[in-house]
Design a protein around this motif. Structure first.
Motif, mmCIF file in Angstrom:
data_model
loop_
_atom_site.group_PDB
_atom_site.id
_atom_site.type_symbol
_atom_site.label_atom_id
_atom_site.label_comp_id
_atom_site.label_asym_id
_atom_site.label_seq_id
_atom_site.Cartn_x
_atom_site.Cartn_y
_atom_site.Cartn_z
ATOM 1 N N GLY A 129 0.849 -1.187 0.000
ATOM 2 C CA GLY A 129 0.000 0.000 0.000
ATOM 3 C C GLY A 129 0.873 1.220 0.000
ATOM 4 N N GLY A 130 0.373 2.303 0.530
ATOM 5 C CA GLY A 130 1.173 3.519 0.605
ATOM 6 C C GLY A 130 0.316 4.723 0.855
ATOM 7 N N ASP B 246 -3.535 10.418 4.864
ATOM 8 C CA ASP B 246 -4.319 9.232 4.488
ATOM 9 C C ASP B 246 -3.410 8.184 3.844
ATOM 10 O OD1 ASP B 246 -6.551 7.667 4.278
ATOM 11 O OD2 ASP B 246 -7.379 8.681 2.526
ATOM 12 N N PHE B 247 -3.788 6.927 3.949
ATOM 13 C CA PHE B 247 -3.013 5.854 3.314
ATOM 14 C C PHE B 247 -3.919 4.655 3.053
ATOM 15 C CE2 PHE B 247 -2.588 5.239 7.931
ATOM 16 C CZ PHE B 247 -2.998 3.931 8.072
ATOM 17 N N VAL B 248 -3.451 3.792 2.173
ATOM 18 C CA VAL B 248 -4.078 2.484 1.969
ATOM 19 C C VAL B 248 -3.038 1.449 2.334
ATOM 20 C CG1 VAL B 248 -5.028 0.865 0.299
ATOM 21 C CG2 VAL B 248 -5.588 3.275 0.116
ATOM 22 N N ALA B 249 -3.420 0.411 3.059
ATOM 23 C CA ALA B 249 -2.465 -0.631 3.420
ATOM 24 C C ALA B 249 -3.166 -1.974 3.456
ATOM 25 C CB ALA B 249 -1.838 -0.333 4.782
ATOM 26 N N PRO B 250 -2.478 -3.030 2.974
ATOM 27 C CA PRO B 250 -3.045 -4.367 3.126
ATOM 28 C C PRO B 250 -3.003 -4.775 4.594
ATOM 29 C CG PRO B 250 -0.853 -4.482 2.148
ATOM 30 C CD PRO B 250 -1.172 -3.026 2.316
ATOM 31 N N ALA B 251 -3.972 -5.572 5.002
ATOM 32 C CA ALA B 251 -4.044 -5.941 6.416
ATOM 33 C C ALA B 251 -4.590 -7.352 6.569
ATOM 34 C CB ALA B 251 -4.953 -4.960 7.165
ATOM 35 N N TYR B 252 -4.275 -7.932 7.718
ATOM 36 C CA TYR B 252 -4.890 -9.199 8.116
ATOM 37 C C TYR B 252 -5.934 -8.871 9.161
ATOM 38 C CZ TYR B 252 -5.502 -13.897 9.988
ATOM 39 O OH TYR B 252 -6.036 -15.102 10.391
ATOM 40 N N LEU B 253 -7.186 -9.290 8.914
ATOM 41 C CA LEU B 253 -8.260 -8.979 9.852
ATOM 42 C C LEU B 253 -9.171 -10.182 9.985
ATOM 43 C CD1 LEU B 253 -9.988 -7.012 11.595
ATOM 44 C CD2 LEU B 253 -11.076 -6.238 9.478
ATOM 45 N N PHE C 269 -7.611 -11.342 4.321
ATOM 46 C CA PHE C 269 -6.707 -10.290 3.870
ATOM 47 C C PHE C 269 -7.558 -9.166 3.279
ATOM 48 C CE2 PHE C 269 -3.710 -14.012 3.286
ATOM 49 C CZ PHE C 269 -2.961 -13.718 4.418
ATOM 50 N N VAL D 23 -7.124 -1.672 3.736
ATOM 51 C CA VAL D 23 -7.680 -0.701 4.671
ATOM 52 C C VAL D 23 -7.237 0.700 4.266
ATOM 53 C CG1 VAL D 23 -7.555 0.137 7.054
ATOM 54 C CG2 VAL D 23 -7.783 -2.304 6.611
ATOM 55 N N LEU E 275 -7.260 4.592 5.704
ATOM 56 C CA LEU E 275 -7.472 5.328 6.960
ATOM 57 C C LEU E 275 -8.751 6.157 6.911
ATOM 58 C CD1 LEU E 275 -6.430 6.210 9.785
ATOM 59 C CD2 LEU E 275 -5.239 8.086 8.624
ATOM 60 N N TYR F 211 -12.292 5.431 8.241
ATOM 61 C CA TYR F 211 -12.595 5.478 9.671
ATOM 62 C C TYR F 211 -12.997 6.867 10.144
ATOM 63 C CZ TYR F 211 -10.930 0.720 9.914
ATOM 64 O OH TYR F 211 -10.795 -0.627 9.720
#
Lengths: 84, 132
Positions: A14-15, A48-55, A59, A62, A64, A67
């Motif tokens: 992401g970034g 702001d950013f987009v990032a891969p996540a484990y939830l 996978f 996300v 920011l 929220y």
């Protein structure tokens, strides 16, 4: 809500998200703009950013800004399997 | 958020964290390969190639209300982070009319900044209140 993605061989990345970086006429990125971006300050908007996540078994990607309207605690840490 | 991949996050959650917390981590474990997000938040250590222990409190408008950054060997105080969030919520709900003095925690008195309070804080707030 965070969007699920399929895990492939490539490592998802992401970034930061924001206005496209300014370019000078030759097409190279203007460095000053990048340095300006790195300023984080209390009382100012969180970048702001987009990032891969484990939830919870999935996978997901996300962002920011999804929220907005909620309180968020954003924690960074050196690495998995260390204490937080 | 750390520089680990989501695959490592899964292994850590499924094999260790889920043994500490029933059901595992209930919030997103974010991956920041290359530290791109950490760099703009000022917590990416490019010499070590990892992120430091930075913690940011972001309000419902997306504004950073507070942050704390520690070097890796010292862990955080989660209760203090929660206390700060509760304090920011009190201030926000009062639309800025109230402030939480040093040592404030839920249930303790707040201050109402204004001309009448100038020079009178000593009457309502004692130094011992910073420590209990």
């Amino acid at each position: 809500m965070p969007e699920e993605f399929k895990a492939g061989c490539a490592r998802p990345t992401g970034g930061p998200v924001g206005e496209p970086e300014a370019k000078d006429p030759e097409g190279t990125t203007v460095k000053e703009k990048k340095e300006e971006q790195s300023m984080v300050m209390i009382g100012r908007k969180a970048p702001d950013f987009v990032a891969p996540a484990y939830l919870e078994g999935k996978f997901v990607n996300v962002r920011l800004s999804e929220y907005l309207g909620k309180w968020v605690v954003l924690c960074f840490y050196p690495g998995d399997f260390t204490f937080v | 958020m750390s520089i680990d991949s989501v695959f490592v996050h899964k292994m850590w959650n499924d094999n260790e964290l889920s043994k500490m917390v029933k059901g595992g981590v209930p919030f997103p474990m974010l991956s920041d390969a290359g530290g791109k997000v950490g760099a703009i938040y000022g917590v990416y250590d490019d010499q070590a190639g990892v992120e430091t222990r930075g913690r940011f409190i972001i309000d419902p408008d997306g504004v950073i209300q507070g942050y704390e950054v520690l070097t890796p060997p010292v862990g955080r105080n989660v209760a203090e982070s929660l206390r700060q969030i509760q304090a920011f919520q009190v201030v926000r709900n009062s639309k800025g009319a109230e402030a939480t003095p040093s040592g404030w925690k839920p249930g303790k008195m707040t201050l109402k900044p204004g001309p009448d309070l100038v020079g009178k804080v000593w009457e309502v707030w004692k130094t011992t209140m910073a420590f209990d």
